[in-house]
Enzyme design. Structure first.
Site, PDB file in Angstrom:
ATOM      1  N   ARG A 155       0.829  -1.210   0.000  1.00  0.00           N
ATOM      2  CA  ARG A 155       0.000   0.000   0.000  1.00  0.00           C
ATOM      3  C   ARG A 155       0.862   1.258   0.000  1.00  0.00           C
ATOM      4  NH1 ARG A 155      -3.326  -0.257   5.020  1.00  0.00           N
ATOM      5  NH2 ARG A 155      -1.519  -1.412   5.667  1.00  0.00           N
ATOM      6  N   ASN A 182      -6.277  -2.482   2.225  1.00  0.00           N
ATOM      7  CA  ASN A 182      -6.285  -3.933   2.341  1.00  0.00           C
ATOM      8  C   ASN A 182      -7.723  -4.411   2.406  1.00  0.00           C
ATOM      9  OD1 ASN A 182      -3.497  -4.259   2.395  1.00  0.00           O
ATOM     10  ND2 ASN A 182      -3.372  -4.308   4.621  1.00  0.00           N
TER      11      ASN A 182
END
Length: 103
Positions: free
Chosen positions: A24, A42
């Protein structure tokens, strides 16, 4: 908000070893480099979801970059997915590219 025909919102679900490896953080860096706005998060099923708004050509570049990922990741699939009109509007109004909470 007036629509810009060269810009759009895209969603990608990224599968593989993509959680706990800085994926990320890496996506935020790539998206900001490309001056895209939107978010990455996520998913509880182990995937990473990316929603990005910007020029069509740059979104294609991001999709290809997602397939490689950062060094610690092992991407097995990048799946484009539909974006709802509400999500497209949110992404288009975003002022930055951010990490958001897991869903």
């Amino acid at each position: 908000m007036a629509k810009n025909p060269t810009k759009m919102t895209s969603r990608y679900f990224v599968t593989g070893r993509v959680q706990g490896v800085g994926f990320r953080y890496w996506v935020v860096g790539r998206a900001r480099h490309h001056r895209l706005v939107g978010w990455v998060r996520n998913r509880r099923d182990g995937r990473v979801e990316v929603v990005a708004y910007g020029d069509r050509e740059i979104l294609d570049v991001l999709e290809r970059e997602l397939a490689g990922g950062p060094p610690a990741a092992m991407v097995t699939a990048v799946e484009p997915a539909p974006v709802t009109p509400e999500e497209a509007e949110l992404a288009a109004r975003a002022t930055a590219f951010e990490q958001t909470e897991t869903v």
